[in-house]
Design a protein around this motif. Structure first.
Motif: not given
Length: 361
Positions: A36-39, A85-88, A99-101, A105-106
């Protein structure tokens, strides 16, 4: 609670012997890491868009159980939902990356690609399991709906896998699949949630307060199941909790959140044994004591910030911090990494050279 001595700050745990109903062996090769980067996540309010997460950066190593702790409103669940990526609405991811292997980038995923990622790659166990279950359908029918939505060809095999998982967790699989959610206890519903998160062979599993509102016996059972299935399936696991005891019991690494920031992160036993951030120390001191000097347990002064009261400048913890300095009011402390530990605190950084001088004296 007893704590786990192995796995803290070490490489992923070794695979155990095979257990019926669980996939083992090759799992470790597909265990994903997360970066997670600068989220930044904001929510639209009458006062404008306000940040729930303010530039969070966090690395979750493959094969580990990482705990996220903090008071209510610290941003724990928002961070967990961001991994899917489920923020409503009225919330949205305003910046940064997840980033998820194996997925990339989700944040960039949408539509059918995102739907397929959830379940197949990413499993989520919700805080209140009954809220994620349809009260009008049996668990079995919901399982079949899940399989059809992900184009599972062999639905009977999916049912067999679900039964094996439920029985592995101490339940009568056939009876549970034939039941509606109101016919199950809280602990049983939580285990159903774990089954639904794993039955499509997800490799990254997120548990949001999995032991909330459960009695101590059921809580211990759920934690045992989490540990065993994590190891046997070769998972990467993220556990959101407000309970330091739960974190000590099951996690390898611990991230402490406050006001939408990660203020400390490192191996669980090191963070709990020698906390460097004053907020982490405050959380530990606030744990109720059943023996010894119970007056040593002290509640944190003040209240955690809300979306509208997070300081716009300086450290998010400044108003409640016993070590506050002038710089804390104007400059946000950077996250400093040293020996596998991350801390964002001006006072901790100022004390570090003095500690080094003392070591070499």
């Amino acid at each position: 609670m007893t704590t786990i001595s192995h796995g803290v700050g070490e490489s992923p745990r070794p695979e155990s012997s095979a257990v019926p109903g669980l996939l083992v062996g090759t799992a470790a090769a597909t265990t994903p890491g997360v970066r997670v980067r600068d989220l930044t996540v904001v929510y639209r309010t009458p006062l404008g868009e306000l940040p729930a997460l303010g530039g969070v950066s966090l690395t979750i190593e493959p094969g580990t159980i990482t705990g996220i702790v903090g008071e209510s409103g610290s941003g724990k669940s928002t961070l967990a939902l961001s991994l899917l990526n489920a923020v409503q609405p009225p919330g949205r991811i305003a910046g940064g990356s997840v980033e998820i292997d194996g997925l990339g980038d989700v944040v960039d995923l949408a539509g059918d690609r995102l739907r397929r990622a959830r379940g197949r790659h990413l499993g989520y166990v919700f805080q209140a399991a009954q809220n994620s279950l349809n009260p009008l359908k049996t668990i079995g029918k919901q399982l079949l709906d899940l399989g059809r939505s992900h184009d599972v060809d062999d639905l009977p095999a999916l049912v067999r896998d679900a039964k094996s998982l439920l029985e592995r967790m101490g339940l009568d699989g056939a009876r549970v699949l034939d039941s509606h959610q109101h016919e199950l206890s809280g602990g049983m519903r939580q285990r159903v949630g774990i089954m639904l998160a794993l039955v499509l062979n997800a490799r990254l599993v997120i548990l949001d307060e999995p032991t909330t509102a459960l009695d101590m016996i059921t809580q211990a059972t759920i934690l045992r199941i989490v540990r065993e299935i994590h190891q046997e399936r070769g998972l990467t696991t993220l556990m959101v909790t407000h309970d330091m005891g739960v974190a000590a019991e099951v996690t390898d690494r611990l991230a402490v959140m406050y006001g939408g920031r990660v203020v400390e992160h490192g191996p669980t036993m090191e963070v709990l044994g020698s906390p460097r951030h004053p907020y982490t120390r405050g959380l530990i001191q606030a744990i109720p004591r059943l023996s010894g000097d119970i007056t040593q347990s002290r509640a944190l002064p003040g209240r955690p910030p809300t979306l509208g009261t997070v300081p716009k400048r300086g450290c998010v913890f400044q108003e409640r911090c016993p070590l506050r300095m002038e710089v804390c009011e104007t400059v946000e402390p950077p996250s400093v990494i040293e020996n596998g530990r991350t801390v964002a605190c001006h006072a901790a950084e100022a004390a570090r050279p003095a500690e080094r001088r003392k070591e070499h004296a």
